[in-house]
Design a protein around this motif. Structure first.
Motif, mmCIF file in Angstrom:
data_model
loop_
_atom_site.group_PDB
_atom_site.id
_atom_site.type_symbol
_atom_site.label_atom_id
_atom_site.label_comp_id
_atom_site.label_asym_id
_atom_site.label_seq_id
_atom_site.Cartn_x
_atom_site.Cartn_y
_atom_site.Cartn_z
ATOM 1 N N MET A 1 -16.599 12.942 -7.593
ATOM 2 C CA MET A 1 -15.982 11.748 -7.020
ATOM 3 C C MET A 1 -15.445 10.878 -8.154
ATOM 4 O O MET A 1 -16.150 10.640 -9.132
ATOM 5 C CB MET A 1 -17.045 10.986 -6.220
ATOM 6 N N THR A 2 -14.208 10.440 -8.017
ATOM 7 C CA THR A 2 -13.675 9.532 -9.032
ATOM 8 C C THR A 2 -14.241 8.140 -8.790
ATOM 9 O O THR A 2 -14.692 7.819 -7.688
ATOM 10 C CB THR A 2 -12.131 9.458 -8.974
ATOM 11 N N GLN A 3 -14.213 7.327 -9.809
ATOM 12 C CA GLN A 3 -14.713 5.959 -9.666
ATOM 13 C C GLN A 3 -13.929 5.206 -8.598
ATOM 14 O O GLN A 3 -14.492 4.412 -7.857
ATOM 15 C CB GLN A 3 -14.651 5.239 -11.006
ATOM 16 N N GLU A 4 -12.653 5.469 -8.504
ATOM 17 C CA GLU A 4 -11.826 4.793 -7.506
ATOM 18 C C GLU A 4 -12.207 5.205 -6.081
ATOM 19 O O GLU A 4 -12.106 4.416 -5.157
ATOM 20 C CB GLU A 4 -10.335 5.080 -7.744
ATOM 21 N N GLU A 5 -12.677 6.452 -5.918
ATOM 22 C CA GLU A 5 -13.065 6.926 -4.590
ATOM 23 C C GLU A 5 -14.337 6.264 -4.068
ATOM 24 O O GLU A 5 -14.543 6.182 -2.867
ATOM 25 C CB GLU A 5 -13.259 8.450 -4.596
ATOM 26 N N LEU A 6 -15.186 5.791 -4.952
ATOM 27 C CA LEU A 6 -16.416 5.162 -4.471
ATOM 28 C C LEU A 6 -16.188 3.727 -4.007
ATOM 29 O O LEU A 6 -17.029 3.141 -3.347
ATOM 30 C CB LEU A 6 -17.542 5.247 -5.497
#
Length: 158
Positions: A67-72
């Motif tokens: 998971m990318t940081q932006e996705e969280l």
């Protein structure tokens, strides 16, 4: 010889070690800058994961990918460790980098309670890999880039 085992947060343990109030501590740290090289033995690097309910929509779309940081960044309820903890410092860094402030947040010192709330679908959290369990109800994701903290043994100065 007397061995006294006690539990405290990172800032308090750091203070006690620097003031020589305790002889040693095993703790999780994001960095070892507060101590000299001679004081610290890194036992391992521990990955920090992002935990979501197994029934979460993201899980349905992404079974195994990081998971990318932006996705969280989401409207989910975030259950976070108390301020000053290693996990909270890492979470706050990510939130700052993404210019994000969770709308709902619960702070707790209990990893067991936090993991149980995630399993019940109440929210999401950051969790150290050593605390992973209940994979039936909780999905764990590595972050991209990966997130780590250090498990260390720290000795007092003298």
């Amino acid at each position: 010889m007397t061995i006294e085992i006690s539990e405290s947060n990172v800032p308090a343990l750091t203070r006690m070690l620097l003031d020589e109030g305790i002889d040693c501590a095993i703790m999780a740290l994001n960095g070892t800058d507060a101590f000299s090289r001679e004081q610290v033995s890194v036992l391992r690097e521990e990955e920090v994961l992002f935990a979501i309910p197994a029934s979460h929509e993201y899980r349905k779309r992404n079974q195994d990918s990081a998971m990318t940081q932006e996705e969280l960044v989401s409207k989910d309820n975030f259950m976070l460790s108390k301020k000053g903890s290693t996990l909270r410092v890492l979470a706050d860094r990510i939130f700052t980098a993404c210019d994000f402030q969770p709308s709902t947040m619960c702070e707790t010192n209990s990893i067991i309670a936090t993991r149980a709330m995630v399993a019940k679908g109440i929210g999401v959290t950051f969790i150290a890999s050593s605390c992973v369990s209940d994979r039936e109800n909780v999905a764990y994701y590595s972050l991209d880039p990966k997130l780590y903290r250090y498990n260390v043994l720290v000795l007092r100065k003298n």
